[in-house]
Design a protein around this motif. Structure first.
Motif, short mmCIF file in Angstrom:
data_model
loop_
_atom_site.label_atom_id
_atom_site.label_comp_id
_atom_site.label_asym_id
_atom_site.label_seq_id
_atom_site.Cartn_x
_atom_site.Cartn_y
_atom_site.Cartn_z
N SER A 38 25.61 68.99 71.78
CA SER A 38 25.40 69.33 73.02
C SER A 38 24.09 68.53 73.47
O SER A 38 22.91 68.91 72.52
CB SER A 38 25.07 70.85 73.25
N ALA A 91 24.23 69.73 80.74
CA ALA A 91 24.33 69.15 79.38
C ALA A 91 25.71 68.47 79.22
O ALA A 91 26.61 68.54 80.18
CB ALA A 91 24.22 70.13 78.13
N GLN A 99 21.35 67.43 76.57
CA GLN A 99 20.89 67.44 77.90
C GLN A 99 20.55 66.11 78.45
O GLN A 99 19.34 65.84 78.66
CB GLN A 99 19.58 68.50 78.00
#
Length: 123
Positions: free
Chosen positions: A60, A43, A62
């Motif tokens: 965050s 991430a 990914q």
């Protein structure tokens, strides 16, 4: 993250327009991006500016398969800004950055085709 089989899944049950409006999806500009090596799944840590009313929020995401930190700064992205913050390791993710899976299940970010003001809300 959704599975590729979601592509073949029927549409979710109908919701009211008011339920849709309860999800606050805004446009913001990424002002900082850095690797997030502590995350369980690869991430990046993002700081996204949603304009003066909402300010800068952290996320965050990914998105390491298609994006590098250097190419993200200045890019507009869509995010849900009214979910509760979520602790991911030592990082507090404040917004959910939106994307769609490619044919391999890797996230492709959702963004407008033309620049819009930071903080603009989807309708």
């Amino acid at each position: 993250m959704h599975k590729l089989t979601d592509i073949d899944a029927p549409a979710a049950p109908q919701i009211s327009f008011d339920q849709f409006l309860a999800v606050d999806i805004r446009i913001g500009t990424i002002v900082a991006a850095e690797p997030f090596p502590e995350a369980r799944k690869p991430a990046l840590k993002l700081v996204i500016d949603f304009g003066p009313a909402i300010g800068q929020k952290r996320s965050s995401a990914q998105i390491t398969e298609h994006y590098e930190t250097t190419s993200l700064v200045g890019r507009q992205v869509a995010a849900v800004v009214n979910f509760p913050p979520r602790q991911i390791g030592k990082f507090m993710s404040e917004v959910l950055t939106l994307g769609f899976p490619d044919k391999h299940g890797h996230v492709v970010l959702f963004k407008p085709d033309h620049e819009v003001p930071d903080g603009a809300r989807v309708f």
